[in-house]
Design an enzyme around this catalytic site. Structure first.
Site, short mmCIF file in Angstrom:
data_model
loop_
_atom_site.label_atom_id
_atom_site.label_comp_id
_atom_site.label_asym_id
_atom_site.label_seq_id
_atom_site.Cartn_x
_atom_site.Cartn_y
_atom_site.Cartn_z
N ASP A 40 -27.94 25.07 9.67
CA ASP A 40 -29.11 25.72 10.27
C ASP A 40 -29.23 25.28 11.72
OD1 ASP A 40 -31.58 26.81 10.89
OD2 ASP A 40 -32.70 25.24 9.84
N ASP A 48 -27.54 29.71 9.32
CA ASP A 48 -27.39 30.91 10.14
C ASP A 48 -26.02 30.96 10.79
OD1 ASP A 48 -27.67 29.08 12.36
OD2 ASP A 48 -29.84 29.24 12.13
N ASP A 117 -17.94 39.74 3.23
CA ASP A 117 -18.23 40.09 1.84
C ASP A 117 -18.66 41.56 1.81
OD1 ASP A 117 -18.67 39.61 -0.94
OD2 ASP A 117 -19.35 37.59 -0.44
N ASP A 226 -17.09 42.44 -3.64
CA ASP A 226 -17.90 41.96 -4.76
C ASP A 226 -17.84 42.93 -5.94
OD1 ASP A 226 -20.06 39.93 -5.49
OD2 ASP A 226 -21.16 41.81 -5.78
N GLU A 285 -13.10 40.94 -6.24
CA GLU A 285 -13.71 40.17 -7.32
C GLU A 285 -13.82 41.09 -8.53
OE1 GLU A 285 -17.77 37.62 -8.22
OE2 GLU A 285 -17.88 39.67 -7.48
N HIS A 358 -19.85 30.67 -4.83
CA HIS A 358 -21.31 30.72 -4.81
C HIS A 358 -21.92 31.04 -6.17
CE1 HIS A 358 -19.93 34.82 -4.41
NE2 HIS A 358 -21.12 35.23 -4.79
N ASP A 359 -21.10 31.46 -7.13
CA ASP A 359 -21.59 31.82 -8.46
C ASP A 359 -21.25 30.78 -9.53
OD1 ASP A 359 -22.81 34.21 -7.77
OD2 ASP A 359 -21.00 35.40 -8.12
#
Length: 591
Positions: A40, A48, A117, A226, A285, A358-359
């Site tokens: 950040d 960011d 993504d 995705d 994915e 991230h999953d």
């Protein structure tokens, strides 16, 4: 950690054009950034783009070749950015298009590519396409851009069971939401605020292709797509089988690798990627994809995708109740799964190699041992095993530090919509709240989304403000600052593995043969590359007790190429002794 080649002690360099004429991405390593949690720059507690740019030298030092950004597009963030409301802009929470262009240029200056993504199975319900589709009613010009259907015949619209079919959403509950204004339902295989695009409509496909070309023209180096294998649905939308004890049906047979998926991806390649040279990377994915399907998706002759993400190995520790019913991993199951993909894509196609994203929960807590005694050793063992397989490795932010699952104390500490929905439904259904919380601590996606641990200071150096999700308290010990100057750290072991992939053809191009498939403690395999005359033997002890691995004929006295133990191990004789969570890679010239 040990390494015997002097070349491995040098700073890794990004993968250049392979001498073999093979695609560059076969010798590359990809680093996934979850922008909300990486760095950040402005103190608002949310990572960011400028924060990423400020950390590029760290990533260059690690030696990775490609950066993959999770979504930074405008979004209401019902699913943390995977619900996109504008495909051709940057969400103000992350910065501006000018910030993005600066990041892209700075990455390219350091020899790194950048992959976006791409989320086109669904949009946000706040996307202008869906607003026009919904607000214009059945007569809207964009009505058919999404899946709208009336209630079941004879059923009162909006009442339980009146949904057009019985499919379950991936995020709990039915896959349909009723729109009172138009009197019809729309399909959302994920959250209510993520309506599915109707890829049967050629206008949808053309709009998506135009958007992709816009980003490539801006200089982006490809896309991670995705749930891309869900875009083709059976237009009949039939009911699915209702599993025992479930309220809703399984729609997967009707949209996982659906009837036109290969047609859609081949069209995408022709309309978007063809003629743009060899710089691009396309990754799909694909939950539920089989080895046989993956071979077709990644066959160069078919011109669809470069590689796919499959989920088989990260589903091995799920019990009968699914991911939130965890059970211990059996090493023999893991070996069988990964070996099946290695051999299945050996002649045609290519593997993506990953433990984390991230999953997924943190792998050192999931398949390793995150206790202080074994965290470093098990993290480096897992890295060694993964990176020595055939395929392109993916490193998820913090994985290179051995970041672990977070000790979430209460449901209020979670932010992930999947976790919150599951907790609400499970507790309402009468499950033990303590058991539900234990499952969330082990498997929630929020484990991967706690802030990157840069240093031991407040909020782990991630932000000067209040972080959007809590920082793991172990950051005082596990952080980048503590590891950068420690040659025995997890970070530097990753550097050596990345350098090895860049320099050793057997790692990239060698064939694969699993050894001792029934061994419950040691994961061992061979990588053989006839052209270079090199063979590698990888052996890893998945446990806290010492063991020994009987060496195949001809391996006594072999040199250690890389290991996760201090010092310079002696050449093995007859068998290879392995301490707790020890991994060693031996090398020899082919007879």
């Amino acid at each position: 950690m040990s390494f015997s080649s002097a070349a491995l002690s040098q700073a890794p360099s990004p993968a250049g054009p392979p001498a073999t004429g093979e695609p560059w991405w076969k010798s590359a390593v990809v680093y996934q950034i979850y922008p909300r949690s990486f760095a950040d720059s402005d103190g608002d507690g949310i990572g960011d783009i400028a924060g990423i740019t400020g950390r590029l030298d760290y990533l260059a030092r690690l030696g990775v070749d490609v950066l993959w950004l999770s979504p930074v597009y405008p979004s209401p963030h019902a699913d943390n950015g995977y619900d996109i409301s504008d495909y051709q802009d940057i969400d103000p929470v992350f910065g501006t298009l000018e910030d993005f262009d600066a990041l892209l240029a700075a990455a390219h200056d350091r020899g790194m590519r950048l992959v976006m993504d791409l989320v086109v199975n669904h949009t946000s319900d706040e996307h202008p396409w869906f607003r026009e589709s919904r607000d214009g009613g059945p007569g809207s010009a964009k009505r058919d851009w999404y899946w709208w259907r009336p209630a079941r015949p004879g059923m009162e619209p909006g009442t339980p069971g009146a949904e057009p079919n019985n499919w379950a959403s991936w995020f709990s509950g039915p896959a349909w939401t009723f729109d009172e204004a138009s009197g019809e339902y729309y399909l959302h295989t994920f959250a209510r605020k993520q309506p599915d695009l109707n890829w049967e409509n050629p206008e949808v496909r053309q709009a998506v292709h135009a958007m992709m070309r816009w980003w490539l023209d801006r200089g982006v180096d490809g896309f991670r797509m995705d749930v891309i294998n869900l875009i083709s649905k059976d237009p009949a939308l039939p009911d699915g089988r209702v599993p025992e004890g479930a309220r809703y049906g399984d729609g997967h047979p009707f949209y996982v690798c659906g009837p036109r998926i290969h047609e859609f991806l081949a069209e995408m390649h022709r309309e978007v990627f063809a003629g743009r040279g060899e710089r691009l990377l396309t990754v799909g994915e694909m939950p539920g994809v089989t080895v046989e399907e993956a071979r077709r998706f990644t066959d160069p002759a078919r011109a669809e995708l470069d590689m796919v993400f499959q989920f088989e190995h990260v589903g091995l520790d799920a019990g009968p109740g699914g991911k939130f019913d965890p059970r211990p991993l059996r090493l023999t199951d893991l070996k069988a799964s990964l070996a099946r993909w290695q051999t299945g894509l050996n002649e045609t196609g290519w593997n993506s190699l990953y433990w984390n994203n991230h999953d997924q929960p943190r792998v050192v807590s999931r398949f390793g041992d995150d206790s202080p005694a074994h965290r470093v050793r098990s993290a480096t063992l897992l890295a060694t095993v993964l990176h020595l397989h055939r395929g392109t490795p993916y490193v998820y932010q913090g994985e290179e530090l051995g970041m672990a699952n977070a000790p979430f104390a209460a449901i209020e500490d979670f932010r992930d919509i999947e976790s919150l929905n599951h907790h609400r439904e499970a507790v309402t259904a009468g499950e033990d709240p303590a058991r539900v919380m234990a499952a969330l601590r082990a498997r929630s996606r929020d484990n991967a989304r706690t802030p990157m641990q840069w240093d031991a200071g407040p909020h782990a150096g991630f932000t000067t403000g209040r972080p959007w999700i809590g920082v793991n308290p172990d950051h005082t010990e596990v952080n980048a600052a503590a590891q950068l100057d420690d040659p025995e750290s997890v970070f530097h072991h990753y550097r050596r593995l990345i350098a090895l992939r860049h320099s050793e053809p057997a790692v990239v191009h060698g064939d694969f043969r699993l050894l001792a498939p029934e061994d419950e403690r040691v994961y061992a395999f061979l990588r053989r590359h006839a052209d270079s005359g090199t063979e590698l033997l990888v052996a890893a002890n998945f446990g806290a007790e010492p063991t020994a691995f009987p060496l195949p004929e001809g391996w006594s006295g072999a040199r250690t190429l890389i290991a996760n133990v201090p010092g310079d191990p002696l050449p093995p004789a007859g068998s290879l002794p392995l301490g707790p969570w020890e991994a060693r890679v031996l090398t020899r010239r082919l007879p």
